[in-house]
Design a protein around this motif. Structure first.
Motif, PDB file in Angstrom:
ATOM      1  N   PHE A   1      51.194  57.598  12.818  1.00 31.00           N
ATOM      2  CA  PHE A   1      51.397  58.720  11.906  1.00 31.00           C
ATOM      3  C   PHE A   1      52.093  58.207  10.660  1.00 31.00           C
ATOM      4  O   PHE A   1      52.515  57.056  10.593  1.00 31.00           O
ATOM      5  N   GLY A   2      52.206  59.068   9.672  1.00 29.95           N
ATOM      6  CA  GLY A   2      52.820  58.690   8.405  1.00 29.95           C
ATOM      7  C   GLY A   2      51.802  58.811   7.297  1.00 29.95           C
ATOM      8  O   GLY A   2      50.606  58.984   7.545  1.00 29.95           O
ATOM      9  N   GLY A   3      52.267  58.724   6.084  1.00 31.66           N
ATOM     10  CA  GLY A   3      51.378  58.934   4.956  1.00 31.66           C
ATOM     11  C   GLY A   3      51.046  57.649   4.224  1.00 31.66           C
ATOM     12  O   GLY A   3      51.716  56.642   4.361  1.00 31.66           O
ATOM     13  N   GLY A   4      49.988  57.717   3.472  1.00 31.06           N
ATOM     14  CA  GLY A   4      49.644  56.665   2.535  1.00 31.06           C
ATOM     15  C   GLY A   4      49.014  55.422   3.117  1.00 31.06           C
ATOM     16  O   GLY A   4      48.823  55.277   4.313  1.00 31.06           O
ATOM     17  N   LEU A   5      48.703  54.546   2.212  1.00 32.21           N
ATOM     18  CA  LEU A   5      48.093  53.266   2.521  1.00 32.21           C
ATOM     19  C   LEU A   5      49.137  52.357   3.164  1.00 32.21           C
ATOM     20  O   LEU A   5      50.265  52.265   2.689  1.00 32.21           O
ATOM     21  N   LYS A   6      48.791  51.686   4.219  1.00 41.12           N
ATOM     22  CA  LYS A   6      49.716  50.780   4.903  1.00 41.12           C
ATOM     23  C   LYS A   6      49.688  49.421   4.199  1.00 41.12           C
ATOM     24  O   LYS A   6      48.738  48.649   4.332  1.00 41.12           O
ATOM     25  N   ILE A   7      50.732  49.159   3.425  1.00 43.10           N
ATOM     26  CA  ILE A   7      50.809  47.917   2.648  1.00 43.10           C
ATOM     27  C   ILE A   7      50.785  46.700   3.559  1.00 43.10           C
ATOM     28  O   ILE A   7      50.222  45.662   3.218  1.00 43.10           O
ATOM     29  N   LYS A   8      51.376  46.820   4.751  1.00 40.00           N
ATOM     30  CA  LYS A   8      51.368  45.699   5.688  1.00 40.00           C
ATOM     31  C   LYS A   8      49.945  45.247   5.987  1.00 40.00           C
ATOM     32  O   LYS A   8      49.690  44.075   6.210  1.00 40.00           O
ATOM     33  N   CYS A   9      48.996  46.178   5.972  1.00 39.08           N
ATOM     34  CA  CYS A   9      47.598  45.847   6.243  1.00 39.08           C
ATOM     35  C   CYS A   9      46.980  45.103   5.059  1.00 39.08           C
ATOM     36  O   CYS A   9      46.278  44.105   5.246  1.00 39.08           O
ATOM     37  N   ALA A  10      47.259  45.576   3.849  1.00 39.40           N
ATOM     38  CA  ALA A  10      46.761  44.885   2.655  1.00 39.40           C
ATOM     39  C   ALA A  10      47.328  43.471   2.588  1.00 39.40           C
ATOM     40  O   ALA A  10      46.609  42.515   2.282  1.00 39.40           O
ATOM     41  N   GLU A  11      48.617  43.335   2.879  1.00 36.51           N
ATOM     42  CA  GLU A  11      49.242  42.003   2.856  1.00 36.51           C
ATOM     43  C   GLU A  11      48.601  41.079   3.879  1.00 36.51           C
ATOM     44  O   GLU A  11      48.288  39.926   3.580  1.00 36.51           O
ATOM     45  N   ALA A  12      48.423  41.572   5.101  1.00 39.56           N
ATOM     46  CA  ALA A  12      47.831  40.743   6.150  1.00 39.56           C
ATOM     47  C   ALA A  12      46.457  40.240   5.742  1.00 39.56           C
ATOM     48  O   ALA A  12      46.139  39.051   5.896  1.00 39.56           O
ATOM     49  N   LEU A  13      45.644  41.131   5.193  1.00 35.71           N
ATOM     50  CA  LEU A  13      44.302  40.737   4.769  1.00 35.71           C
ATOM     51  C   LEU A  13      44.358  39.771   3.593  1.00 35.71           C
ATOM     52  O   LEU A  13      43.589  38.810   3.530  1.00 35.71           O
ATOM     53  N   ALA A  14      45.274  40.000   2.664  1.00 40.81           N
ATOM     54  CA  ALA A  14      45.406  39.111   1.508  1.00 40.81           C
ATOM     55  C   ALA A  14      45.861  37.717   1.924  1.00 40.81           C
ATOM     56  O   ALA A  14      45.494  36.731   1.293  1.00 40.81           O
ATOM     57  N   TYR A  15      46.644  37.635   2.992  1.00 45.58           N
ATOM     58  CA  TYR A  15      47.078  36.330   3.506  1.00 45.58           C
ATOM     59  C   TYR A  15      46.031  35.706   4.416  1.00 45.58           C
ATOM     60  O   TYR A  15      46.256  34.647   4.987  1.00 45.58           O
ATOM     61  N   GLY A  16      44.893  36.373   4.583  1.00 48.44           N
ATOM     62  CA  GLY A  16      43.816  35.819   5.395  1.00 48.44           C
ATOM     63  C   GLY A  16      44.084  35.873   6.882  1.00 48.44           C
ATOM     64  O   GLY A  16      43.545  35.074   7.646  1.00 48.44           O
ATOM     65  N   LYS A  17      44.893  36.824   7.319  1.00 44.85           N
ATOM     66  CA  LYS A  17      45.253  36.918   8.732  1.00 44.85           C
ATOM     67  C   LYS A  17      44.326  37.846   9.493  1.00 44.85           C
ATOM     68  O   LYS A  17      43.816  38.830   8.950  1.00 44.85           O
ATOM     69  N   ALA A  18      44.148  37.542  10.757  1.00 42.28           N
ATOM     70  CA  ALA A  18      43.460  38.466  11.642  1.00 42.28           C
ATOM     71  C   ALA A  18      44.353  39.676  11.793  1.00 42.28           C
ATOM     72  O   ALA A  18      45.573  39.541  11.902  1.00 42.28           O
ATOM     73  N   ALA A  19      43.778  40.862  11.779  1.00 40.89           N
ATOM     74  CA  ALA A  19      44.570  42.083  11.884  1.00 40.89           C
ATOM     75  C   ALA A  19      43.991  42.983  12.956  1.00 40.89           C
ATOM     76  O   ALA A  19      42.782  43.167  13.037  1.00 40.89           O
ATOM     77  N   VAL A  20      44.884  43.540  13.768  1.00 45.73           N
ATOM     78  CA  VAL A  20      44.511  44.526  14.766  1.00 45.73           C
ATOM     79  C   VAL A  20      45.295  45.780  14.422  1.00 45.73           C
ATOM     80  O   VAL A  20      46.529  45.767  14.397  1.00 45.73           O
ATOM     81  N   LEU A  21      44.570  46.851  14.133  1.00 43.15           N
ATOM     82  CA  LEU A  21      45.178  48.057  13.599  1.00 43.15           C
ATOM     83  C   LEU A  21      44.913  49.260  14.491  1.00 43.15           C
ATOM     84  O   LEU A  21      43.876  49.333  15.152  1.00 43.15           O
ATOM     85  N   SER A  22      45.834  50.198  14.464  1.00 46.54           N
ATOM     86  CA  SER A  22      45.571  51.499  15.070  1.00 46.54           C
ATOM     87  C   SER A  22      44.595  52.230  14.160  1.00 46.54           C
ATOM     88  O   SER A  22      44.441  51.885  12.981  1.00 46.54           O
ATOM     89  N   GLU A  23      43.963  53.238  14.680  1.00 52.38           N
ATOM     90  CA  GLU A  23      43.041  54.027  13.853  1.00 52.38           C
ATOM     91  C   GLU A  23      43.756  54.573  12.620  1.00 52.38           C
ATOM     92  O   GLU A  23      43.224  54.538  11.512  1.00 52.38           O
ATOM     93  N   HIS A  24      44.983  55.055  12.800  1.00 44.33           N
ATOM     94  CA  HIS A  24      45.739  55.618  11.675  1.00 44.33           C
ATOM     95  C   HIS A  24      46.010  54.563  10.590  1.00 44.33           C
ATOM     96  O   HIS A  24      45.997  54.882   9.405  1.00 44.33           O
ATOM     97  N   SER A  25      46.245  53.333  10.994  1.00 44.68           N
ATOM     98  CA  SER A  25      46.539  52.277  10.025  1.00 44.68           C
ATOM     99  C   SER A  25      45.354  51.906   9.157  1.00 44.68           C
ATOM    100  O   SER A  25      45.510  51.228   8.146  1.00 44.68           O
ATOM    101  N   THR A  26      44.155  52.338   9.534  1.00 44.24           N
ATOM    102  CA  THR A  26      42.960  51.985   8.761  1.00 44.24           C
ATOM    103  C   THR A  26      42.718  52.918   7.581  1.00 44.24           C
ATOM    104  O   THR A  26      41.810  52.678   6.788  1.00 44.24           O
TER     105      THR A  26
END
Length: 176
Positions: free
Chosen positions: A134-159
């Protein structure tokens, strides 16, 4: 009404997802709204982005209720399953969310707290998780992970805001 009045003064509104664009269109139909999508063809992070131990998992976040609750559920439900399969697995937690876990004995968990350079935390990680539900807005942690080229496993809400990257840029965890 206050929000609607503020939005009505804009020449153009920028939404991060289609659902926001729809809401803006309903609130202020006379103002043009565009959607800014996150690109998923970002170049990987630095050359050392893949030097992480293959058992290191990272969570980054502030001490918000959404981060604390999501991480707590991950530690209680998913982390024992991961540790049973990989006893060398280590969960690295960065950010002020660590305060919620101080004083607890957590098997295979390292609390970094606030760090001077978040890039160092991402370099250590093989996988980044965002179990936020839960929570609002874009999850910056996800953008950072992708920008660093990391594999990411996200909850549906985090997408939220990253829908175009599903199964290409990240995986969605349907359960623990």
């Amino acid at each position: 009404e206050d929000e609607q009045a503020c939005l009505a003064r804009a020449d153009v509104l920028i939404a991060i997802q289609d659902s926001d664009k729809k809401v803006f269109g309903e609130m202020v139909p006379d103002v043009e709204t565009v959607t800014c999508r996150v690109p998923f063809d970002l170049p990987p992070g630095s050359e050392d982005a893949h030097e992480a131990d293959d058992a290191d998992v990272l969570f980054v976040g502030c001490g918000s209720a959404a981060n604390t609750k999501g991480l707590e559920a991950f530690i209680d439900s998913a982390w024992p399953i991961i540790r049973a399969r990989r006893q060398d697995a280590r969960l690295i937690i960065a950010g002020t969310v660590c305060r919620a876990f101080e004083g607890r004995t957590l098997d295979g968990v390292e609390l970094l707290g606030r760090v001077p350079d978040i890039g160092d935390a991402y370099k250590r990680a093989h996988i980044v998780v965002s179990p936020v539900t839960f929570g609002g807005g874009l999850k910056i942690k996800c953008a950072e992970a992708l920008a660093y080229g990391k594999a990411a496993v996200l909850s549906e809400h985090s997408t939220i805001g990253y829908e175009d990257g599903r199964d290409a840029a990240y995986r969605v965890a349907d359960d623990w």
